[in-house]
Design a protein around this motif. Structure first.
Motif, mmCIF file in Angstrom:
data_model
loop_
_atom_site.group_PDB
_atom_site.id
_atom_site.type_symbol
_atom_site.label_atom_id
_atom_site.label_comp_id
_atom_site.label_asym_id
_atom_site.label_seq_id
_atom_site.Cartn_x
_atom_site.Cartn_y
_atom_site.Cartn_z
ATOM 1 N N MET A 1 -50.019 18.859 11.198
ATOM 2 C CA MET A 1 -50.225 17.649 11.398
ATOM 3 C C MET A 1 -50.080 16.650 10.310
ATOM 4 O O MET A 1 -50.077 15.098 10.277
ATOM 5 N N ASN A 2 -50.745 16.897 9.244
ATOM 6 C CA ASN A 2 -49.865 15.940 8.266
ATOM 7 C C ASN A 2 -48.939 16.386 7.411
ATOM 8 O O ASN A 2 -49.260 16.647 6.063
ATOM 9 N N ALA A 3 -47.818 16.952 7.382
ATOM 10 C CA ALA A 3 -47.247 17.733 6.763
ATOM 11 C C ALA A 3 -46.109 16.435 6.049
ATOM 12 O O ALA A 3 -45.826 17.263 4.335
ATOM 13 N N ASP A 4 -46.410 15.392 5.687
ATOM 14 C CA ASP A 4 -45.415 14.654 4.761
ATOM 15 C C ASP A 4 -46.659 14.307 3.030
ATOM 16 O O ASP A 4 -46.540 15.229 2.200
ATOM 17 N N LYS A 5 -47.577 14.505 4.199
ATOM 18 C CA LYS A 5 -48.929 14.730 2.518
ATOM 19 C C LYS A 5 -48.899 16.334 2.059
ATOM 20 O O LYS A 5 -49.443 15.701 0.812
ATOM 21 N N HIS A 6 -48.944 17.275 3.037
ATOM 22 C CA HIS A 6 -48.981 18.039 2.234
ATOM 23 C C HIS A 6 -47.731 18.722 1.195
ATOM 24 O O HIS A 6 -47.983 19.083 0.192
ATOM 25 N N LYS B 1 -46.075 16.200 0.003
ATOM 26 C CA LYS B 1 -46.324 15.830 -1.456
ATOM 27 C C LYS B 1 -47.339 16.652 -2.321
ATOM 28 O O LYS B 1 -47.065 16.356 -4.201
ATOM 29 N N ALA B 2 -47.894 16.814 -1.977
ATOM 30 C CA ALA B 2 -49.359 17.403 -2.829
ATOM 31 C C ALA B 2 -48.842 18.644 -3.093
ATOM 32 O O ALA B 2 -49.438 19.114 -4.388
ATOM 33 N N PHE B 3 -47.859 19.552 -2.835
ATOM 34 C CA PHE B 3 -47.303 20.669 -3.325
ATOM 35 C C PHE B 3 -46.318 20.495 -4.268
ATOM 36 O O PHE B 3 -46.742 20.581 -5.330
ATOM 37 N N THR B 4 -45.544 19.549 -3.988
ATOM 38 C CA THR B 4 -44.538 19.325 -4.726
ATOM 39 C C THR B 4 -45.458 18.666 -6.288
ATOM 40 O O THR B 4 -45.202 18.491 -7.238
ATOM 41 N N ASP B 5 -46.146 17.311 -6.042
ATOM 42 C CA ASP B 5 -46.705 16.660 -7.165
ATOM 43 C C ASP B 5 -47.828 18.231 -8.127
ATOM 44 O O ASP B 5 -47.796 18.149 -9.356
ATOM 45 N N GLN B 6 -48.253 19.308 -7.381
ATOM 46 C CA GLN B 6 -48.832 20.279 -8.093
ATOM 47 C C GLN B 6 -47.646 20.909 -8.983
ATOM 48 O O GLN B 6 -47.875 21.693 -10.166
ATOM 49 N N ILE B 7 -46.334 21.558 -8.374
ATOM 50 C CA ILE B 7 -45.594 21.761 -8.962
ATOM 51 C C ILE B 7 -45.005 21.256 -10.212
ATOM 52 O O ILE B 7 -45.101 21.652 -12.105
ATOM 53 N N LEU B 8 -44.733 19.998 -10.170
ATOM 54 C CA LEU B 8 -44.669 19.214 -11.780
ATOM 55 C C LEU B 8 -45.455 19.066 -12.351
ATOM 56 O O LEU B 8 -45.093 19.694 -13.757
#
Length: 422
Positions: free
Chosen positions: A263-268, A270-277
């Motif tokens: 339902m909010n694929a883009d938001k999730h 980005k959240a995981f990509t930012d967390q990996i960084l």
């Protein structure tokens, strides 16, 4: 048998991804690799750490982690989570504050059965504890309930609420969050006819689909578009061999989680990509904002097939609550019989799950209730989660709910603490 194998296949995929994450993290964390000036190694280790943690959380019931609260006497009072009523599909639990006199506000917080554990309302509980004696419905994971325990549908859910309210006794107040709003309304109407003395003093409905057709969302569109046969074929599986509920037909938590994320694929993403960084740069921590949210969000539970199907069919498709045609054990539950319980609705102006209009419809159904006993509120900037957690809840909605409780109860009450000032 194919359903058993499909359920086990999903669990196998989860375990595999958890293993891939832990392997990547371990292999790329060797000190010798620090001699290689290649950021891809750190990024792979960070990816593995986030991957391992995410897939591990999916099958773990979170702890409440509520150990103490500050009292007006300047001391910390320990909090004990005690079980008041035990049932196969859910318990009534109480957060008992040691050494504190009754607050005068006995609140039953009705947690949704929509894929997450009751701990999703942890922050709501924490915000209410300084001013209320808090009870909550603690629903069980269907995969852990033996088939011999029988079925559990929305009628059973309603009767559980009836039993819990009877146990709590008079002078109680109900706050139902999201999915259980229409069923909490039905349980109150049931008590109005069957056991008036056990009725709560007030009923607050927060962002629930009392009338799903009042305002369309992706959730209501899905409910109207898909057939019950399609739901049975594509959404339901039998619990696999690993769990006590082996053979029980369920809507699996992992399958629900995939729908939540989509339902909010883009938001999730980005959240995981930012967390990996952040992990790669060393800026992340065990209890940072990302982990605090996703440790709870990713922890999902299976829902009994009959509860899922009856919710879609009777609440969303047939509109039995919205049209006041809901029955429990063959008996019509007339919402118009509510004549003494004060009812308040709370909605979020940006709620994309239960849009404004769906919940406030409850007030029109309470035909036997005087206008002085009805109230409604819309928080303009709040989304679905914001109306029961976060700043909108703490600073704006919570004080209104507590004032509503106080206005409809004669029991002496302690002063309300200002959460915004803390």
């Amino acid at each position: 048998m194919k359903y058993l194998l499909t359920y086990d296949f999903m669990e196998s995929m989860r375990v595999t991804n958890q293993w891939l994450g832990s392997t990547a993290r371990a292999m790329c964390s060797y000190p010798q690799l620090g001699l290689i000036a290649n950021p891809a190694i750190q990024m792979t280790a960070a990816w593995g750490e986030v991957m391992e943690r995410s897939f591990a959380r999916m099958v773990v019931k979170p702890d409440w982690n509520i150990h103490s609260i500050a009292g007006d006497d300047g001391r910390d009072h320990s909090v004990i989570v005690e079980t008041v009523v035990t049932r196969p599909f859910g318990d009534l639990i109480r957060f008992k504050v040691q050494g504190r006199a009754p607050t005068g506000r006995k609140v039953l917080l009705v947690a949704p059965m929509s894929g997450h554990y009751a701990t999703l309302l942890r922050s709501t509980v924490i915000s209410l504890l300084p001013d209320c004696d808090v009870y909550i419905t603690d629903w069980h994971n269907a995969r852990d309930i033996p088939v011999s325990a029988g079925k559990f549908d929305i009628e059973d859910y309603t009767l559980y609420l009836v039993d819990f309210l009877r146990e709590m006794g008079p002078d109680s107040h109900v706050i139902a969050v999201c999915q259980p709003a229409p069923l909490a309304l039905a349980a109150t109407a049931y008590l109005a006819e069957e056991d008036p003395a056990a009725q709560p003093r007030s009923l607050t409905l927060i962002g629930g689909p009392v009338d799903p057709d009042a305002a369309a969302t992706d959730v209501t569109d899905f409910g109207n578009r898909i057939t019950m046969g399609q739901l049975e074929r594509h959404m339901l599986q039998r619990v696999g061999f690993k769990y006590a509920g082996a053979g029980r037909m369920v809507y699996p938590g992992l399958q629900q989680l995939s729908s939540f994320m989509a339902m909010n694929a883009d938001k999730h993403s980005k959240a995981f990509t930012d967390q990996i960084l952040r992990v790669a740069k060393g800026d992340a921590s065990d209890h940072d904002k990302h982990n605090k949210f996703y440790d709870e969000y990713l922890a999902v539970m299976d829902m009994t097939a009959e509860f899922y199907l009856s919710t879609v069919e009777r609440i969303f498709k047939e509109l039995e609550i919205a049209q006041n045609r809901f029955t429990v054990a063959g008996k019509l539950v007339d919402i118009g019989k509510i004549t003494t319980v004060a009812v308040k609705t709370v909605e979020g102006g940006k709620d994309d799950i239960s849009a404004p209009g769906q919940c406030v419809a409850a007030l029109d159904l309470c035909t036997g209730l005087p206008a002085s006993k009805k109230a409604s509120y819309i928080e303009p900037e709040a989304g679905h989660y914001g109306i029961f957690a976060g700043k909108s809840w703490r600073n704006n909605i919570r004080p209104l709910v507590l004032d509503f409780i106080d206005a409809n109860c004669d029991v002496p009450k302690t002063p309300i603490k200002d959460m915004a000032a803390e």
